[in-house]
Design a protein around this motif. Sequence first.
Motif, PDB file in Angstrom:
ATOM      1  N   GLY A 156      23.658  60.634  41.977  1.00  0.00           N
ATOM      2  CA  GLY A 156      22.868  59.478  42.363  1.00  0.00           C
ATOM      3  C   GLY A 156      23.742  58.379  42.957  1.00  0.00           C
ATOM      4  O   GLY A 156      24.959  58.526  43.081  1.00  0.00           O
ATOM      5  N   ILE A 157      23.111  57.250  43.287  1.00  0.00           N
ATOM      6  CA  ILE A 157      23.843  56.136  43.884  1.00  0.00           C
ATOM      7  C   ILE A 157      24.929  55.619  42.943  1.00  0.00           C
ATOM      8  O   ILE A 157      26.015  55.220  43.376  1.00  0.00           O
ATOM      9  N   LYS A 158      24.659  55.649  41.640  1.00  0.00           N
ATOM     10  CA  LYS A 158      25.660  55.118  40.698  1.00  0.00           C
ATOM     11  C   LYS A 158      26.947  55.932  40.741  1.00  0.00           C
ATOM     12  O   LYS A 158      28.021  55.411  40.388  1.00  0.00           O
ATOM     13  N   GLY A 159      26.863  57.190  41.187  1.00  0.00           N
ATOM     14  CA  GLY A 159      28.067  58.008  41.295  1.00  0.00           C
ATOM     15  C   GLY A 159      29.039  57.480  42.321  1.00  0.00           C
ATOM     16  O   GLY A 159      30.245  57.756  42.247  1.00  0.00           O
ATOM     17  N   LEU A 160      28.537  56.727  43.302  1.00  0.00           N
ATOM     18  CA  LEU A 160      29.401  56.140  44.328  1.00  0.00           C
ATOM     19  C   LEU A 160      30.182  54.934  43.797  1.00  0.00           C
ATOM     20  O   LEU A 160      31.073  54.420  44.485  1.00  0.00           O
ATOM     21  N   TYR A 161      29.822  54.486  42.592  1.00  0.00           N
ATOM     22  CA  TYR A 161      30.482  53.315  42.014  1.00  0.00           C
ATOM     23  C   TYR A 161      31.211  53.630  40.711  1.00  0.00           C
ATOM     24  O   TYR A 161      31.473  52.744  39.907  1.00  0.00           O
ATOM     25  N   ARG A 162      31.579  54.904  40.524  1.00  0.00           N
ATOM     26  CA  ARG A 162      32.371  55.290  39.361  1.00  0.00           C
ATOM     27  C   ARG A 162      33.716  54.555  39.392  1.00  0.00           C
ATOM     28  O   ARG A 162      34.406  54.567  40.398  1.00  0.00           O
ATOM     29  N   GLY A 163      34.058  53.907  38.293  1.00  0.00           N
ATOM     30  CA  GLY A 163      35.346  53.223  38.199  1.00  0.00           C
ATOM     31  C   GLY A 163      35.350  51.794  38.690  1.00  0.00           C
ATOM     32  O   GLY A 163      36.401  51.136  38.680  1.00  0.00           O
ATOM     33  N   ILE A 164      34.197  51.277  39.093  1.00  0.00           N
ATOM     34  CA  ILE A 164      34.189  49.917  39.644  1.00  0.00           C
ATOM     35  C   ILE A 164      34.377  48.852  38.560  1.00  0.00           C
ATOM     36  O   ILE A 164      34.873  47.760  38.838  1.00  0.00           O
ATOM     37  N   ILE A 165      34.028  49.184  37.315  1.00  0.00           N
ATOM     38  CA  ILE A 165      34.193  48.199  36.233  1.00  0.00           C
ATOM     39  C   ILE A 165      35.669  47.877  35.994  1.00  0.00           C
ATOM     40  O   ILE A 165      36.053  46.700  36.001  1.00  0.00           O
ATOM     41  N   PRO A 166      36.540  48.889  35.766  1.00  0.00           N
ATOM     42  CA  PRO A 166      37.964  48.535  35.633  1.00  0.00           C
ATOM     43  C   PRO A 166      38.534  47.923  36.913  1.00  0.00           C
ATOM     44  O   PRO A 166      39.477  47.122  36.858  1.00  0.00           O
ATOM     45  N   ASN A 167      37.943  48.275  38.050  1.00  0.00           N
ATOM     46  CA  ASN A 167      38.400  47.671  39.303  1.00  0.00           C
ATOM     47  C   ASN A 167      38.094  46.178  39.333  1.00  0.00           C
ATOM     48  O   ASN A 167      38.935  45.362  39.742  1.00  0.00           O
ATOM     49  N   PHE A 168      36.894  45.806  38.890  1.00  0.00           N
ATOM     50  CA  PHE A 168      36.546  44.390  38.795  1.00  0.00           C
ATOM     51  C   PHE A 168      37.403  43.684  37.732  1.00  0.00           C
ATOM     52  O   PHE A 168      37.807  42.535  37.913  1.00  0.00           O
ATOM     53  N   CYS A 169      37.659  44.384  36.645  1.00  0.00           N
ATOM     54  CA  CYS A 169      38.424  43.780  35.551  1.00  0.00           C
ATOM     55  C   CYS A 169      39.843  43.406  35.974  1.00  0.00           C
ATOM     56  O   CYS A 169      40.437  42.492  35.399  1.00  0.00           O
ATOM     57  N   LYS A 170      40.362  44.116  36.960  1.00  0.00           N
ATOM     58  CA  LYS A 170      41.744  43.832  37.361  1.00  0.00           C
ATOM     59  C   LYS A 170      41.838  42.701  38.399  1.00  0.00           C
ATOM     60  O   LYS A 170      42.928  42.165  38.626  1.00  0.00           O
ATOM     61  N   VAL A 171      40.711  42.346  39.032  1.00  0.00           N
ATOM     62  CA  VAL A 171      40.767  41.356  40.110  1.00  0.00           C
ATOM     63  C   VAL A 171      41.224  39.990  39.613  1.00  0.00           C
ATOM     64  O   VAL A 171      42.170  39.398  40.151  1.00  0.00           O
ATOM     65  N   ALA A 172      40.573  39.454  38.588  1.00  0.00           N
ATOM     66  CA  ALA A 172      40.905  38.113  38.094  1.00  0.00           C
ATOM     67  C   ALA A 172      42.346  38.011  37.599  1.00  0.00           C
ATOM     68  O   ALA A 172      43.076  37.095  37.998  1.00  0.00           O
ATOM     69  N   PRO A 173      42.801  38.936  36.714  1.00  0.00           N
ATOM     70  CA  PRO A 173      44.210  38.833  36.302  1.00  0.00           C
ATOM     71  C   PRO A 173      45.185  39.058  37.443  1.00  0.00           C
ATOM     72  O   PRO A 173      46.244  38.429  37.492  1.00  0.00           O
ATOM     73  N   ALA A 174      44.842  39.938  38.390  1.00  0.00           N
ATOM     74  CA  ALA A 174      45.733  40.188  39.524  1.00  0.00           C
ATOM     75  C   ALA A 174      45.890  38.923  40.362  1.00  0.00           C
ATOM     76  O   ALA A 174      47.000  38.559  40.768  1.00  0.00           O
ATOM     77  N   VAL A 175      44.777  38.225  40.611  1.00  0.00           N
ATOM     78  CA  VAL A 175      44.820  37.002  41.402  1.00  0.00           C
ATOM     79  C   VAL A 175      45.586  35.911  40.664  1.00  0.00           C
ATOM     80  O   VAL A 175      46.433  35.213  41.248  1.00  0.00           O
ATOM     81  N   SER A 176      45.323  35.756  39.377  1.00  0.00           N
ATOM     82  CA  SER A 176      45.980  34.702  38.596  1.00  0.00           C
ATOM     83  C   SER A 176      47.479  34.935  38.484  1.00  0.00           C
ATOM     84  O   SER A 176      48.284  34.012  38.685  1.00  0.00           O
ATOM     85  N   ILE A 177      47.861  36.176  38.168  1.00  0.00           N
ATOM     86  CA  ILE A 177      49.287  36.502  38.053  1.00  0.00           C
ATOM     87  C   ILE A 177      49.965  36.342  39.405  1.00  0.00           C
ATOM     88  O   ILE A 177      51.071  35.790  39.514  1.00  0.00           O
ATOM     89  N   SER A 178      49.301  36.827  40.447  1.00  0.00           N
ATOM     90  CA  SER A 178      49.871  36.734  41.786  1.00  0.00           C
ATOM     91  C   SER A 178      50.094  35.279  42.171  1.00  0.00           C
ATOM     92  O   SER A 178      51.145  34.924  42.727  1.00  0.00           O
ATOM     93  N   TYR A 179      49.123  34.429  41.879  1.00  0.00           N
ATOM     94  CA  TYR A 179      49.253  33.010  42.240  1.00  0.00           C
ATOM     95  C   TYR A 179      50.407  32.359  41.490  1.00  0.00           C
ATOM     96  O   TYR A 179      51.212  31.626  42.081  1.00  0.00           O
ATOM     97  N   TYR A 180      50.498  32.625  40.185  1.00  0.00           N
ATOM     98  CA  TYR A 180      51.563  32.002  39.389  1.00  0.00           C
ATOM     99  C   TYR A 180      52.940  32.437  39.881  1.00  0.00           C
ATOM    100  O   TYR A 180      53.838  31.607  40.096  1.00  0.00           O
ATOM    101  N   VAL A 181      53.126  33.745  40.080  1.00  0.00           N
ATOM    102  CA  VAL A 181      54.424  34.253  40.527  1.00  0.00           C
ATOM    103  C   VAL A 181      54.715  33.769  41.940  1.00  0.00           C
ATOM    104  O   VAL A 181      55.859  33.435  42.278  1.00  0.00           O
TER     105      VAL A 181
END
Length: 493
Positions: free
Chosen positions: A455-480
């Motif tokens: 189904g359509i949801k199969g096209l979004y497998r793994g998107i939750i951990p992908n979203f989870c990494k965005v905020a810390p990646a941006v914050s860490i990247s900005y600080y460094v």
Amino acid sequence: MSSDQPTWNRPKPGPKAMGASTTSPPLDPAVQAWFEDLFTQLDSNRDGRIDPNELAEGLHSLGYGHVSKKEMEEFLIKSDTSQSGDLDKGEFVRYMTNHERHLRLQFAKLDENQDGKLCIQEIIGAFKKMGIVITEDEAKMLRKRINYRDQSMEITYEEWRDFLLFHPSTELEELIQKWRHNTCMDFGEDIGVPDDFSDQDIISGMWWRHLMAGGVAGMVSRSCTAPLDRLKIFLQVHGGRKSLRIIDTLRYMVKEGGVTGLWRGNGINVIKIAPESALKFAAYDFIKRLIRNDEDRDLKLYERFLAGSLAGGVSQSVIYPLEVMKTRLALRKTNEINGISDCARQLFRIEGIRGFYRGYIPNLLGILPYAGIDLAVYETLKRHYLSEHYMDGTSFPAVSLLAFGTFSSCCGQVAAYPLALVRTKLQSQAGLNLNLPHEQTHAVGLFRYTVRTEGIKGLYRGIIPNFCKVAPAVSISYYVYERTREYLGVEMI
């Protein structure tokens, strides 16, 4: 009146201050008296001296919120002639008197018609002389940074002086650059639109310092979020077939490869930052020049999107073999592949060059929706914020940029994620003799197969951990990025 506006009466510049001559005119006694009064207001404990804490607190309370911490430090270094670590009234007034005189001279150079005001065309001309092409709309936005008290289309000397009064330099190019800055942060994705650099940035070598700061920030942020990235890849490739939950996948990875196994594939993910950033920058700069066609103007939003997408396509085409190897290394079991060179040898031996470009087409197609939506959402949010709040001369809040970048990146990922999933599944097949049905070995067929079986949801497998990494990646990247650019001497006003 905004609470951020200065709370004392400033002296008006006299006619002599606005004359056409660039020789140093005599200082208005009212201006000198103003500096003495300003010292008194900054000297909160009334001990006859201003220390760093009093300066910071005083400038904030008096409406100089746009003065950065770095500028305050440089101001103290230059004005503290006794090197005592603080300022007495004599040091303060002497420095401010000399600084104000230089500001008047620099204003006179910009004021081409010598009417005592800077119009929009004079602002555009000032940037043009530095090799920075700005549009009329951007010039108006820059004007609002200084002239926030009324709705006039011009900047008076008083407004110019108040905005730059505590800027540590009186060099015209540095004063003008205070209006603008660039960032090269790594938001965890490789297909965004690059930042613009002026000719002055390129000539001075500032561009490579920005890129280096961004590269270091990218290495740290990607390393910190690597477990989430590997978890995403596992769910994209195996999630549908085995109905894996996030926690089950995480437990399997730790059990099979230990805690260090969570970082498989991160080495090559870090290595590819430098060549990709350099290629993207070079291609973006070249394409911008083609689009301008020798016209002296700034790129429009859709032109930036086009140039950024094409530059991303060029860089991705060159470094794509590293992307394929990253996926294979992230999915490998213990002792299956012994490092990057062994992975490259296996891929070439089994499939030749073709194996290094598995999933290349959906990867290229994914650049357009991601880069387009990311840029459009980011620019829309930033412009809306500027029009609503950015009228009092204060610096653009870093937290707002981070929030806009995070949200726009997530929006872009939602649009491009199905193509990213198909790409990753095809990459996972590289160098393996899986004997899969033909439908599952090419992009269109695999897309149809995934929709039909999951189904359509199969096209979004793994998107939750992908979203989870965005905020810390941006914050860490900005600080460094901030720490690295300070070390390299990259000025960000």
